[in-house]
Design a protein around this motif. Structure first.
Motif, PDB file in Angstrom:
ATOM      1  N   THR A  86     -17.944  -4.737 -28.322  1.00 34.73           N
ATOM      2  CA  THR A  86     -17.343  -5.677 -29.274  1.00 34.73           C
ATOM      3  C   THR A  86     -16.450  -4.914 -30.228  1.00 34.73           C
ATOM      4  O   THR A  86     -16.708  -3.753 -30.567  1.00 34.73           O
ATOM      5  CB  THR A  86     -18.403  -6.453 -30.091  1.00 34.73           C
ATOM      6  OG1 THR A  86     -19.240  -5.531 -30.787  1.00 34.73           O
ATOM      7  CG2 THR A  86     -19.247  -7.340 -29.211  1.00 34.73           C
ATOM      8  N   THR A  93     -16.428 -10.504 -35.211  1.00 32.88           N
ATOM      9  CA  THR A  93     -16.059 -10.076 -33.860  1.00 32.88           C
ATOM     10  C   THR A  93     -14.721 -10.701 -33.500  1.00 32.88           C
ATOM     11  O   THR A  93     -14.559 -11.911 -33.553  1.00 32.88           O
ATOM     12  CB  THR A  93     -17.138 -10.499 -32.848  1.00 32.88           C
ATOM     13  OG1 THR A  93     -18.362  -9.835 -33.194  1.00 32.88           O
ATOM     14  CG2 THR A  93     -16.745 -10.129 -31.428  1.00 32.88           C
ATOM     15  N   THR A  96     -14.171  -9.018 -27.245  1.00 35.41           N
ATOM     16  CA  THR A  96     -15.304  -8.472 -26.507  1.00 35.41           C
ATOM     17  C   THR A  96     -14.826  -7.919 -25.175  1.00 35.41           C
ATOM     18  O   THR A  96     -13.768  -8.309 -24.664  1.00 35.41           O
ATOM     19  CB  THR A  96     -16.390  -9.536 -26.248  1.00 35.41           C
ATOM     20  OG1 THR A  96     -15.826 -10.599 -25.496  1.00 35.41           O
ATOM     21  CG2 THR A  96     -16.978 -10.061 -27.540  1.00 35.41           C
TER      22      THR A  96
END
Length: 105
Positions: A86, A93, A96
């Protein structure tokens, strides 16, 4: 360790001089140093952390532009370890990907 994320490849090497006890396991640095380094966005700082109860291994490092990367490995069957990568900014976030981690001397 490293892997592809956000249309590019990232990688880091984390030296493990010693292992210290931290909440929930062991790590390559103590909690105070980790918190200070990530809060300050100290580029190049990294740590390894292991939770023996869940058999969970994470590698975290600070990249450029106060970006944090975390490689989470939940299956410790064989090297190289495979996991989820991540990319975070401001605690959120933003992308990913996958990561791979090796152990060497």
């Amino acid at each position: 360790m490293g892997g592809p994320i956000d249309s590019r490849s990232v990688a880091a090497t984390i030296g493990i001089e010693d292992l210290v006890d931290v909440p929930g396991g062991t790590a390559s640095v103590n909690e105070r140093d980790r918190l200070d380094a990530f809060a300050a966005g100290r580029e190049g700082f990294g740590l390894a952390r292991y939770d023996p109860d869940r058999r969970y291994l994470t590698f975290s490092w600070v990249g450029t532009g106060n970006t944090t990367y975390v490689c989470e490995v939940t299956t410790l069957l064989s090297l190289p370890y495979q996991g989820r990568l991540t990319m975070q900014r401001g605690g959120q976030t933003v992308a990913t990907g996958t990561c791979e981690a090796n152990v060497s001397r």
